[in-house]
Design an enzyme around this catalytic site. Structure first.
Site, PDB file in Angstrom:
ATOM      1  CB  ILE A 263     -16.928 -46.044  -1.028  1.00 62.31           C
ATOM      2  CG1 ILE A 263     -15.472 -46.208  -1.588  1.00 62.31           C
ATOM      3  CG2 ILE A 263     -18.016 -46.707  -2.050  1.00 62.31           C
ATOM      4  CD1 ILE A 263     -14.931 -47.744  -1.910  1.00 62.31           C
TER       5      ILE A 263
ATOM      6  CG  ASN B  85     -18.716 -49.131  -9.917  1.00 61.98           C
ATOM      7  OD1 ASN B  85     -19.445 -49.982 -10.654  1.00 61.98           O
ATOM      8  ND2 ASN B  85     -17.869 -49.583  -8.909  1.00 61.98           N
ATOM      9  CG  LEU B  86     -23.827 -47.838 -14.188  1.00 60.39           C
ATOM     10  CD1 LEU B  86     -24.992 -48.297 -15.216  1.00 60.39           C
ATOM     11  CD2 LEU B  86     -24.109 -46.497 -13.614  1.00 60.39           C
ATOM     12  CE  LYS B  87     -19.611 -48.351  -6.037  1.00 62.00           C
ATOM     13  NZ  LYS B  87     -19.320 -47.975  -4.682  1.00 62.00           N
TER      14      LYS B  87
ATOM     15  CG  HIS C 196     -14.592 -51.540  -6.439  1.00 65.03           C
ATOM     16  ND1 HIS C 196     -15.317 -51.743  -5.415  1.00 65.03           N
ATOM     17  CD2 HIS C 196     -14.649 -50.354  -6.989  1.00 65.03           C
ATOM     18  CE1 HIS C 196     -16.203 -50.618  -5.184  1.00 65.03           C
ATOM     19  NE2 HIS C 196     -15.757 -49.674  -6.310  1.00 65.03           N
TER      20      HIS C 196
ATOM     21  CB  ALA D 207     -20.709 -45.389  -7.781  1.00 65.46           C
ATOM     22  CB  SER D 208     -23.462 -42.786  -4.637  1.00 64.99           C
ATOM     23  OG  SER D 208     -22.462 -42.333  -4.322  1.00 64.99           O
TER      24      SER D 208
ATOM     25  N   GLY E 211     -16.651 -40.706  -2.739  1.00 63.09           N
ATOM     26  CA  GLY E 211     -17.148 -39.503  -2.582  1.00 63.09           C
ATOM     27  C   GLY E 211     -17.165 -38.503  -3.908  1.00 63.09           C
TER      28      GLY E 211
ATOM     29  CD  GLU F 156     -13.062 -46.343  -5.564  1.00 59.12           C
ATOM     30  OE1 GLU F 156     -13.893 -45.598  -6.284  1.00 59.12           O
ATOM     31  OE2 GLU F 156     -13.331 -47.454  -5.419  1.00 59.12           O
TER      32      GLU F 156
HETATM   33  O1  G3P Z   1     -16.110 -47.262  -8.065  1.00 60.64           O
HETATM   34  C1  G3P Z   1     -16.259 -46.165  -7.470  1.00 60.64           C
HETATM   35  C2  G3P Z   1     -17.160 -46.087  -6.105  1.00 60.64           C
HETATM   36  O2  G3P Z   1     -16.768 -47.071  -5.320  1.00 60.64           O
HETATM   37  C3  G3P Z   1     -16.907 -44.812  -5.422  1.00 60.64           C
HETATM   38  O3  G3P Z   1     -18.418 -44.692  -5.157  1.00 60.64           O
HETATM   39  O4  G3P Z   1     -20.513 -43.858  -4.436  1.00 60.64           O
HETATM   40  O5  G3P Z   1     -18.334 -43.001  -3.367  1.00 60.64           O
HETATM   41  O6  G3P Z   1     -18.769 -42.538  -6.119  1.00 60.64           O
HETATM   42  P1  G3P Z   1     -19.114 -43.337  -4.697  1.00 60.64           P
END
Ligand code: G3P
Length: 214
Positions: free
Chosen positions: A138, A6-8, A85, A194-195, A173, A133
């Site tokens: 996150i 997810n590139l947000k 989300h 994402a991150s 995470g 999630e």
């Molecule tokens: O949609 C996936 C996201 O909410 C998780 O974010 O940065 O913790 O991988 P992250």
């Protein structure tokens, strides 16, 4: 195993990340896909990568200024969509409406939820998949599959009690191959992240690490 990146609204180059996702998808048995912002779907899908929308609204064609129509993201090249989300929460009736809108447009659906109870409620709406999630993890780099394994196992139980056909994913995470393996060991059929990729100096290397142990 589905790995959905997810590139947000991160300030990354969506096409460059999409090309990395596409190339890594071709090198592995895992299914690796990307969810860019709505405005980038067409350019991202043109790379050949499996492309998802981050959200669709519970609407049909008509007077809905500022909304995201499922048919439009499908026409732009998306094959699926996230719904509800943690950063785009909807009321239960709107989650239902968004799932129906996505189905109408032929999009695969993943409904996100905070915890196992919400996973059960989401599974009852009949999406293709649900994703648990925990919001507090996150973006932290602390993987849900290791920091809170019970939430993943309980989400798998909650969904299977409602509808065995609904797949369960987890996210928050996750940034390494070990995190993905742990998620699979807990019963998840995929991960959202994402991150770990969108903020990586070398997104392709980060993706290769993610799929390496699979
Ligand atoms: O949609 C996936 C996201 O909410 C998780 O974010 O940065 O913790 O991988 P992250």
């Amino acid at each position: 195993m589905l790995i959905l990146v997810n590139l947000k609204t991160y300030p990354c180059d969506p096409v460059a990340v999409a090309e990395a996702v596409r190339d890594v998808d071709e090198e592995t048995d895992a299914r690796v896909a990307v969810a860019p912002q709505a405005a980038h779907i067409e350019r991202v899908a043109a790379t050949g990568v499996e492309t998802w929308a981050q959200h669709v609204d519970p609407i049909d064609y008509g007077s809905n200024t500022g909304h995201t129509l499922a048919e439009s993201v499908a026409e732009a090249g998306a094959v699926g969509t996230l719904i509800n989300h943690s950063e785009q929460r909807l009321k239960l009736a709107d989650i239902d409406g968004s799932v129906r809108a996505a189905e109408r447009a032929g999009l695969e659906t993943i409904v996100c939820a905070n915890n196992p109870a919400q996973i059960g409620a989401s599974a009852a709406l009949g999406p293709d998949a649900v994703a648990v999630e925990p919001p507090e993890l996150i973006g932290t780099g602390t993987p849900v599959s290791q920091a809170d394994p019970d939430v993943v196992e309980d989400a798998v139980d909650a969904a299977s009690r409602v509808d065995d056909d609904v797949s369960v994913l987890c996210g928050a995470g996750i940034s390494t191959g070990d995190d993905v393996v742990s998620a699979g060991d807990l019963g998840a059929e995929g991960v959202l992240l994402a991150s770990g990729v969108a903020k990586a100096d070398d997104p392709k290397a980060a993706l290769e690490d993610l799929v390496d142990p699979l």
